[in-house]
Design a protein around this motif. Structure first.
Motif, PDB file in Angstrom:
ATOM      1  N   ILE A 255       0.865  -1.180   0.000  1.00  0.00           N
ATOM      2  CA  ILE A 255       0.000   0.000   0.000  1.00  0.00           C
ATOM      3  C   ILE A 255       0.902   1.230   0.000  1.00  0.00           C
ATOM      4  CG2 ILE A 255      -1.804   1.253   1.228  1.00  0.00           C
ATOM      5  CD1 ILE A 255      -2.729  -1.390   2.388  1.00  0.00           C
ATOM      6  N   GLY A 256       1.085   1.832  -1.166  1.00  0.00           N
ATOM      7  CA  GLY A 256       1.971   2.968  -1.316  1.00  0.00           C
ATOM      8  C   GLY A 256       1.269   4.285  -1.072  1.00  0.00           C
ATOM      9  N   PRO A 257       1.998   5.396  -1.217  1.00  0.00           N
ATOM     10  CA  PRO A 257       1.408   6.727  -0.965  1.00  0.00           C
ATOM     11  C   PRO A 257       0.233   7.055  -1.877  1.00  0.00           C
ATOM     12  CG  PRO A 257       3.816   6.840  -1.068  1.00  0.00           C
ATOM     13  CD  PRO A 257       3.431   5.465  -1.526  1.00  0.00           C
ATOM     14  N   LYS A 258       0.177   6.426  -3.079  1.00  0.00           N
ATOM     15  CA  LYS A 258      -0.928   6.729  -3.987  1.00  0.00           C
ATOM     16  C   LYS A 258      -2.269   6.242  -3.429  1.00  0.00           C
ATOM     17  CE  LYS A 258       1.839   6.724  -8.211  1.00  0.00           C
ATOM     18  NZ  LYS A 258       2.010   6.143  -9.565  1.00  0.00           N
ATOM     19  N   ARG A 259      -2.240   5.241  -2.568  1.00  0.00           N
ATOM     20  CA  ARG A 259      -3.489   4.745  -1.962  1.00  0.00           C
ATOM     21  C   ARG A 259      -3.722   5.464  -0.637  1.00  0.00           C
ATOM     22  NH1 ARG A 259      -2.921  -1.796  -3.203  1.00  0.00           N
ATOM     23  NH2 ARG A 259      -3.021  -1.620  -5.457  1.00  0.00           N
ATOM     24  N   TRP A 260      -3.854   6.770  -0.714  1.00  0.00           N
ATOM     25  CA  TRP A 260      -3.954   7.581   0.496  1.00  0.00           C
ATOM     26  C   TRP A 260      -5.270   7.349   1.227  1.00  0.00           C
ATOM     27  CZ3 TRP A 260      -7.964  11.041   0.593  1.00  0.00           C
ATOM     28  CH2 TRP A 260      -8.550  11.345  -0.632  1.00  0.00           C
ATOM     29  N   ILE A 261      -6.293   6.933   0.501  1.00  0.00           N
ATOM     30  CA  ILE A 261      -7.581   6.693   1.171  1.00  0.00           C
ATOM     31  C   ILE A 261      -7.442   5.529   2.161  1.00  0.00           C
ATOM     32  CG2 ILE A 261      -9.973   5.980   0.820  1.00  0.00           C
ATOM     33  CD1 ILE A 261      -9.931   7.398  -1.854  1.00  0.00           C
ATOM     34  N   ILE A 262      -6.775   4.459   1.725  1.00  0.00           N
ATOM     35  CA  ILE A 262      -6.570   3.318   2.625  1.00  0.00           C
ATOM     36  C   ILE A 262      -5.705   3.739   3.808  1.00  0.00           C
ATOM     37  CG2 ILE A 262      -5.598   1.010   2.789  1.00  0.00           C
ATOM     38  CD1 ILE A 262      -6.284   0.551  -0.102  1.00  0.00           C
ATOM     39  N   ARG A 263      -4.685   4.523   3.539  1.00  0.00           N
ATOM     40  CA  ARG A 263      -3.792   4.943   4.619  1.00  0.00           C
ATOM     41  C   ARG A 263      -4.546   5.750   5.683  1.00  0.00           C
ATOM     42  NH1 ARG A 263       2.018   5.810   3.872  1.00  0.00           N
ATOM     43  NH2 ARG A 263       2.806   4.306   2.367  1.00  0.00           N
ATOM     44  N   TRP A 264      -5.324   6.728   5.240  1.00  0.00           N
ATOM     45  CA  TRP A 264      -6.031   7.566   6.211  1.00  0.00           C
ATOM     46  C   TRP A 264      -7.154   6.814   6.916  1.00  0.00           C
ATOM     47  CZ3 TRP A 264      -4.463  11.658   8.557  1.00  0.00           C
ATOM     48  CH2 TRP A 264      -3.490  12.463   7.957  1.00  0.00           C
ATOM     49  N   SER A 265      -7.719   5.822   6.263  1.00  0.00           N
ATOM     50  CA  SER A 265      -8.744   5.012   6.940  1.00  0.00           C
ATOM     51  C   SER A 265      -8.154   4.257   8.118  1.00  0.00           C
ATOM     52  CB  SER A 265      -9.373   4.032   5.946  1.00  0.00           C
ATOM     53  OG  SER A 265      -8.425   3.060   5.524  1.00  0.00           O
ATOM     54  N   MET A 266      -6.833   3.991   8.076  1.00  0.00           N
ATOM     55  CA  MET A 266      -6.170   3.343   9.208  1.00  0.00           C
ATOM     56  C   MET A 266      -5.671   4.372  10.231  1.00  0.00           C
ATOM     57  SD  MET A 266      -6.212   0.007   8.681  1.00  0.00           S
ATOM     58  CE  MET A 266      -7.922   0.421   8.320  1.00  0.00           C
ATOM     59  N   TYR A 267      -5.234   5.518   9.735  1.00  0.00           N
ATOM     60  CA  TYR A 267      -4.677   6.528  10.632  1.00  0.00           C
ATOM     61  C   TYR A 267      -5.740   7.225  11.491  1.00  0.00           C
ATOM     62  CZ  TYR A 267       0.257   6.744   9.353  1.00  0.00           C
ATOM     63  OH  TYR A 267       1.577   6.475   9.200  1.00  0.00           O
ATOM     64  N   LEU A 268      -6.925   7.441  10.928  1.00  0.00           N
ATOM     65  CA  LEU A 268      -7.936   8.215  11.648  1.00  0.00           C
ATOM     66  C   LEU A 268      -8.327   7.599  12.992  1.00  0.00           C
ATOM     67  CD1 LEU A 268     -10.235   9.493   8.745  1.00  0.00           C
ATOM     68  CD2 LEU A 268      -8.644  10.807  10.159  1.00  0.00           C
ATOM     69  N   PRO A 269      -8.629   6.274  13.072  1.00  0.00           N
ATOM     70  CA  PRO A 269      -8.927   5.717  14.405  1.00  0.00           C
ATOM     71  C   PRO A 269      -7.761   5.853  15.374  1.00  0.00           C
ATOM     72  CG  PRO A 269      -9.620   4.209  12.675  1.00  0.00           C
ATOM     73  CD  PRO A 269      -8.798   5.268  12.009  1.00  0.00           C
ATOM     74  N   LEU A 270      -6.530   5.708  14.860  1.00  0.00           N
ATOM     75  CA  LEU A 270      -5.362   5.838  15.740  1.00  0.00           C
ATOM     76  C   LEU A 270      -5.227   7.264  16.243  1.00  0.00           C
ATOM     77  CD1 LEU A 270      -2.924   4.269  16.873  1.00  0.00           C
ATOM     78  CD2 LEU A 270      -1.630   5.031  14.881  1.00  0.00           C
ATOM     79  N   LEU A 271      -5.384   8.240  15.330  1.00  0.00           N
ATOM     80  CA  LEU A 271      -5.291   9.638  15.740  1.00  0.00           C
ATOM     81  C   LEU A 271      -6.428  10.011  16.697  1.00  0.00           C
ATOM     82  CD1 LEU A 271      -4.338  11.295  12.316  1.00  0.00           C
ATOM     83  CD2 LEU A 271      -2.838  10.826  14.258  1.00  0.00           C
ATOM     84  N   ALA A 272      -7.610   9.445  16.462  1.00  0.00           N
ATOM     85  CA  ALA A 272      -8.735   9.717  17.372  1.00  0.00           C
ATOM     86  C   ALA A 272      -8.449   9.173  18.766  1.00  0.00           C
ATOM     87  CB  ALA A 272     -10.011   9.105  16.805  1.00  0.00           C
ATOM     88  N   SER A 273      -7.797   8.011  18.834  1.00  0.00           N
ATOM     89  CA  SER A 273      -7.440   7.445  20.142  1.00  0.00           C
ATOM     90  C   SER A 273      -6.415   8.317  20.850  1.00  0.00           C
ATOM     91  CB  SER A 273      -6.890   6.027  19.966  1.00  0.00           C
ATOM     92  OG  SER A 273      -7.832   5.181  19.355  1.00  0.00           O
ATOM     93  N   VAL A 274      -5.436   8.800  20.099  1.00  0.00           N
ATOM     94  CA  VAL A 274      -4.421   9.671  20.707  1.00  0.00           C
ATOM     95  C   VAL A 274      -5.053  10.986  21.182  1.00  0.00           C
ATOM     96  CG1 VAL A 274      -2.285  10.935  20.242  1.00  0.00           C
ATOM     97  CG2 VAL A 274      -2.585   8.628  19.324  1.00  0.00           C
ATOM     98  N   ALA A 275      -6.041  11.464  20.430  1.00  0.00           N
ATOM     99  CA  ALA A 275      -6.686  12.731  20.805  1.00  0.00           C
ATOM    100  C   ALA A 275      -7.441  12.636  22.117  1.00  0.00           C
ATOM    101  CB  ALA A 275      -7.635  13.174  19.692  1.00  0.00           C
ATOM    102  N   THR A 276      -7.788  11.439  22.563  1.00  0.00           N
ATOM    103  CA  THR A 276      -8.530  11.284  23.828  1.00  0.00           C
ATOM    104  C   THR A 276      -7.616  11.259  25.040  1.00  0.00           C
ATOM    105  OG1 THR A 276      -8.467   8.869  23.622  1.00  0.00           O
ATOM    106  CG2 THR A 276     -10.365  10.003  22.664  1.00  0.00           C
ATOM    107  N   VAL A 277      -6.289  11.333  24.838  1.00  0.00           N
ATOM    108  CA  VAL A 277      -5.371  11.275  25.982  1.00  0.00           C
ATOM    109  C   VAL A 277      -5.628  12.404  26.981  1.00  0.00           C
ATOM    110  CG1 VAL A 277      -2.947  11.400  26.668  1.00  0.00           C
ATOM    111  CG2 VAL A 277      -3.612  10.014  24.705  1.00  0.00           C
ATOM    112  N   PRO A 278      -5.766  13.667  26.542  1.00  0.00           N
ATOM    113  CA  PRO A 278      -6.052  14.718  27.547  1.00  0.00           C
ATOM    114  C   PRO A 278      -7.341  14.476  28.325  1.00  0.00           C
ATOM    115  CG  PRO A 278      -5.369  15.691  25.457  1.00  0.00           C
ATOM    116  CD  PRO A 278      -5.613  14.242  25.194  1.00  0.00           C
ATOM    117  N   ILE A 279      -8.321  13.861  27.633  1.00  0.00           N
ATOM    118  CA  ILE A 279      -9.598  13.596  28.316  1.00  0.00           C
ATOM    119  C   ILE A 279      -9.408  12.590  29.434  1.00  0.00           C
ATOM    120  CG2 ILE A 279     -11.973  12.819  27.953  1.00  0.00           C
ATOM    121  CD1 ILE A 279     -11.738  13.691  25.081  1.00  0.00           C
ATOM    122  N   GLY A 280      -8.400  11.708  29.289  1.00  0.00           N
ATOM    123  CA  GLY A 280      -8.182  10.666  30.291  1.00  0.00           C
ATOM    124  C   GLY A 280      -7.879  11.215  31.673  1.00  0.00           C
ATOM    125  N   PHE A 281      -7.341  12.442  31.771  1.00  0.00           N
ATOM    126  CA  PHE A 281      -7.049  13.010  33.086  1.00  0.00           C
ATOM    127  C   PHE A 281      -8.316  13.430  33.821  1.00  0.00           C
ATOM    128  CE2 PHE A 281      -3.091  13.503  30.742  1.00  0.00           C
ATOM    129  CZ  PHE A 281      -2.150  13.062  31.673  1.00  0.00           C
TER     130      PHE A 281
END
Length: 821
Positions: free
Chosen positions: A308-334
């Motif tokens: 899956i190379g850079p040209k398949r950016w849709i597949i890449r972002w479909s994997m990154y978005l849940p990960l980024l959403a999980s990281v974004a909840t770190v401040p809420i954890g406090f």
């Protein structure tokens, strides 16, 4: 109202008089049954709701010390302390519910927002106390154990509560309590404050059974962690050897997962007694960071394996978005640890399922890497599903998720190892092939160097031979002529016929010598082109013999030619003439007056053998072995009438015969004469009808001939006129361009060395103007010499001067392959 009510129930029960037809009566009975069923379910619901409002009467667990484990979960009563301020006696006064009823009303038990209380009763029918271990299989930040003793609820001392930190295989902060159950009935109550809403198994173990459980869990966990550590080190070592990015990210995945387990389960503290600086919320956030890191590395190595190379950016972002959403909840954890826990546990699941379906898609497209990736993901997913089932109380073995990930690591490590070994083998094979190719190339270079060395040595020998001949054989005659001419100039009235005869012989011999010397030098440089053609040997041999008729008559030697007429051979005619001239000249040279020289030939199979027999002085074995050899110094012998030679004639004859596919040799006896012979390839007689057709084919062809030599002009005009071509002659390149501008030509025969503009310059101008007709070089240069002079200018053919019919026909067939009469 009372009457209407009696009417309603009588109607439902079917007691009222029927006044309808049988069919309608059946439908009414069915309607009555459905109404009664709904009333019954409603009654059950209200009865259950009422029962929940009543105090819960929990069953009593009958203690059997013979059993290693007894499940307490079915005997628990649960209560949620929303105020988080109640102690044991206060909580005991509240209403407890059965677990099934509790989770209909509440979605979690024992979270940071509320304490969870669990109460149970045990009956010890023995007359002595029984030691047991109460094990609560869930996370807990805080845990308290209370016992009803003599009508008072008393909290057990903290030393009686043992955190599972001492047993990391049991899970971080999975609390267990050492109980001493007195005879008879005893009431117990537990307060739990955890970080998860799962409610798993609660059991009583005998001390021995609990120690066995702890030991087996610890061994299993140590094996699991050991496998992961070994695989992590192994893949890192492979990466250091092969620098494969897949191995790097896969190693990062393994070590992130191991770090997550180390932080979550406090490996260093509980296994090795090392102090740790983290705990509580910090431990949870740190373990969550490593947990998310495992998914990041899993995404990276999966992309590489799936291509899956850079040209398949849709597949890449479909994997990154849940990960980024999980990281974004770190401040809420406090502020909201429960929300953060659910986000961290839920969002990465989308990544796992996404990678699974991408691997499935590529596996269906026959990708071997995707197939093994799919198998590994399946093992991890199965482990995760079993982990969720264990949270619901369906547990078959410990740590199913960890073992699923370990199996995933083993599968991918095995595949990557096999792939790396295949790459290593391919690399070794490639290296072996490159080494073999290098050796082959080196051998070829050595052969070329050796060949160049031989060529250089031969060139040096040729040069030395050339200079030796020039210094000796050519200097002498020229010097003699110079002396003779000086005497003629000084004493012109004293010129005798013998002096003139000597000057004539010297001049003729010097001419023959120069001709042979130049032919030999050109042959050594590869400058003589082979142009074989079919010709009759009889007229060619007789023409050469006639050249020596005067010499033979002067010397008193009978020179004859005896051979079958129309003996056709395939060879280069000028080369054959040179061979015959040298051999006849040698025969006459070494034959005494009154002797004879005979030229003859006969055909045997595919070869024609030409023989030159003489009755001369003959040769001994030593001289025969030194003939035809360049590496043996060729010395010219004196003829019977003191004739001089170059020593090159036989060497040149052998080279020409060999180039034409023949052999040459000698048979001789001293005092009896010699026989020199050579062979040529035989050929069938040409079809005269076909020749006439070929001549007619090129009749009326318009040809431009650029030639400045009058003799060659006449020769060319004769040959082209015999064919019937329309010919225009010019004597330089400038006039060639003028003629082409005013007339059209089918063919141009171009001389090279001409005044005003050379043939090469004229050809260059014609090519630039887009002249499409063939341009053939008509020159004395050979192919190599012409290529060196012309450079990038190309000709469509080459004919050596003088123009001959056969050479012309060959070039015409080459230049006009599809031409028809």
């Amino acid at each position: 109202m009372r009457k209407e009510s009696r009417f309603f129930w009588a109607y439902l029960l079917g007691c009222r008089k029927r006044s309808v037809t049988n069919t309608n009566g059946g439908l009414l009975r069915l309607t009555r049954c459905l109404i009664l069923l709904l009333l019954g379910l409603s009654s059950t619901f209200y009865t259950t709701a009422w029962a929940q409002e009543s105090p819960y009467q929990w069953p009593v667990l009958q203690m059997d010390p013979r059993l290693p484990k007894q499940n307490v979960g079915a005997y628990l009563g649960l209560f949620a302390d929303l105020s988080m301020k109640l102690d044991g006696p206060q909580a005991a006064a509240e209403v407890f519910m059965a677990p099934a009823d509790y989770f209909k009303q509440f979605s979690e038990f024992g979270t940071p927002e509320k304490n969870g209380w669990a109460r149970f009763r045990v009956n010890n029918s023995f007359n002595e106390s029984i030691d047991q271990v109460l094990y609560w299989e869930d996370w807990a930040f805080e845990a308290e154990l209370w016992q009803l003793h003599e009508g008072q609820w008393k909290r057990k001392e903290l030393k009686d509560f043992q955190s599972a930190e001492s047993y990391p295989s049991l899970g971080t902060n999975f609390p267990y309590f050492k109980l001493s159950l007195p005879p008879g009935k005893s009431d117990w109550m537990i307060r739990i404050k955890g970080v998860t809403n799962h409610f798993r198994e609660v059991s009583l173990y005998s001390p021995l059974a609990f120690e066995k459980k702890v030991s087996s869990e610890l061994a299993s966990y140590a094996l699991l962690f050991g496998i992961l550590a070994v695989m992590g080190l192994y893949n890192l070592s492979l990466y250091r050897s092969f620098k494969n990015p897949e191995l790097l990210y896969f190693s990062g995945y393994i070590w992130s997962f191991c770090s997550f387990l180390v932080v979550r389960d406090r490996i260093f503290e509980s296994w090795f007694g090392l102090p740790i600086w983290y705990g509580g919320m910090t431990s949870f956030l740190l373990s969550s960071g490593f947990f998310l890191g495992t998914f990041y590395f899993q995404i990276k190595y999966s992309w590489l394996m799936l291509g899956i190379g850079p040209k398949r950016w849709i597949i890449r972002w479909s994997m990154y978005l849940p990960l980024l959403a999980s990281v974004a909840t770190v401040p809420i954890g406090f502020y909201d640890i429960e929300f953060f826990s659910e986000a961290v546990n839920t969002l990465p699941t989308l990544i796992v399922f996404g990678l699974f379906f991408y691997a499935l898609y590529f596996a269906l497209r026959r990708s071997a890497q995707a197939f093994w990736l799919l198998i590994s993901f399946t093992s991890a997913l199965v482990g995760g599903i079993l982990e969720m089932l264990s949270l619901a109380g369906q547990s078959w073995f410990s740590h199913p998720w960890q073992w699923g990930v370990t199996l995933e690591v083993l599968i991918l490590s095995g595949y990557l190892n096999r792939r790396i070994l295949a790459l290593r083998q391919e690399k070794e094979i490639a290296q072996t092939m490159r080494l073999a190719e290098s050796r082959k190339h080196a051998a070829e270079l050595e052969d070329k160097i050796a060949q160049k060395t031989r060529d250089l040595r031969q060139a040096n020998e040729t040069k030395d031979k050339f200079f030796s001949i020039v210094a000796h054989d050519l200097r002498g005659p020229i010097g003699s002529l110079s002396v003779l001419f000086n005497e003629v100039i000084e004493q012109p009235d004293q010129i005798s016929p013998d002096l003139l005869k000597t000057m004539q012989d010297t001049t003729r011999n010097t001419f023959y010598f120069l001709e042979e010397l130049l032919s030999w030098a050109r042959s050594q440089q590869g400058g003589i082109d082979l142009n074989p053609k079919v010709f009759d040997l009889d007229p060619a041999a007789r023409e050469i013999a006639n050249l020596f008729a005067t010499q033979a008559s002067t010397k008193g030697i009978a020179l004859s030619v005896s051979g079958k007429s129309e003996t056709w051979v395939l060879a280069d005619l000028p080369m054959v003439n040179t061979v015959l001239r040298n051999l006849i000249n040698n025969a006459l040279k070494f034959t005494q007056s009154g002797g004879s020289v005979e030229v003859g030939w006969n055909q045997t199979g595919a070869k024609v053998r030409i023989e030159i027999n003489d009755t001369g002085v003959g040769l001994d074995e030593h001289k025969k072995n030194s003939l035809f050899r360049l590496d043996v110094k060729a010395t010219s012998s004196i003829g019977t009438h003191s004739e001089q030679g170059t020593g090159l004639g036989l060497i040149l004859a052998k080279e020409f015969v060999t180039q034409n596919g023949g052999e040459i040799g000698v048979e001789s006896q001293v005092g009896k004469g010699s026989q020199f012979w050579f062979t040529l390839p035989a050929s069938a007689a040409p079809d005269q009808k076909q020749r006439l057709t070929a001549l007619a084919k090129w009749a009326k062809l318009k040809i431009l001939v650029a030639e400045d030599n009058e003799l060659h002009k006449k020769t060319s005009a004769k040959v082209l006129g015999d064919i019937g071509c329309d010919v225009v002659f010019v004597n330089n390149g400038v006039k060639v361009l003028e003629e082409v501008n005013t007339n059209s030509f089918d063919l141009v025969l171009m001389d090279i060395d001409m005044p005003e503009m050379s043939g090469i310059e004229a050809t260059t101008h014609l090519r630039q103007r887009g002249f499409a007709s063939p341009i053939v070089a008509l020159t004395a240069y050979n192919q190599r010499e012409l290529a060196r002079l012309a450079g990038e200018v190309t000709f469509d053919g080459l004919i050596n001067k003088p123009l001959e019919l056969d050479s012309l026909l060959q070039v015409l067939d080459h230049c006009f392959p599809t031409f028809k009469v």
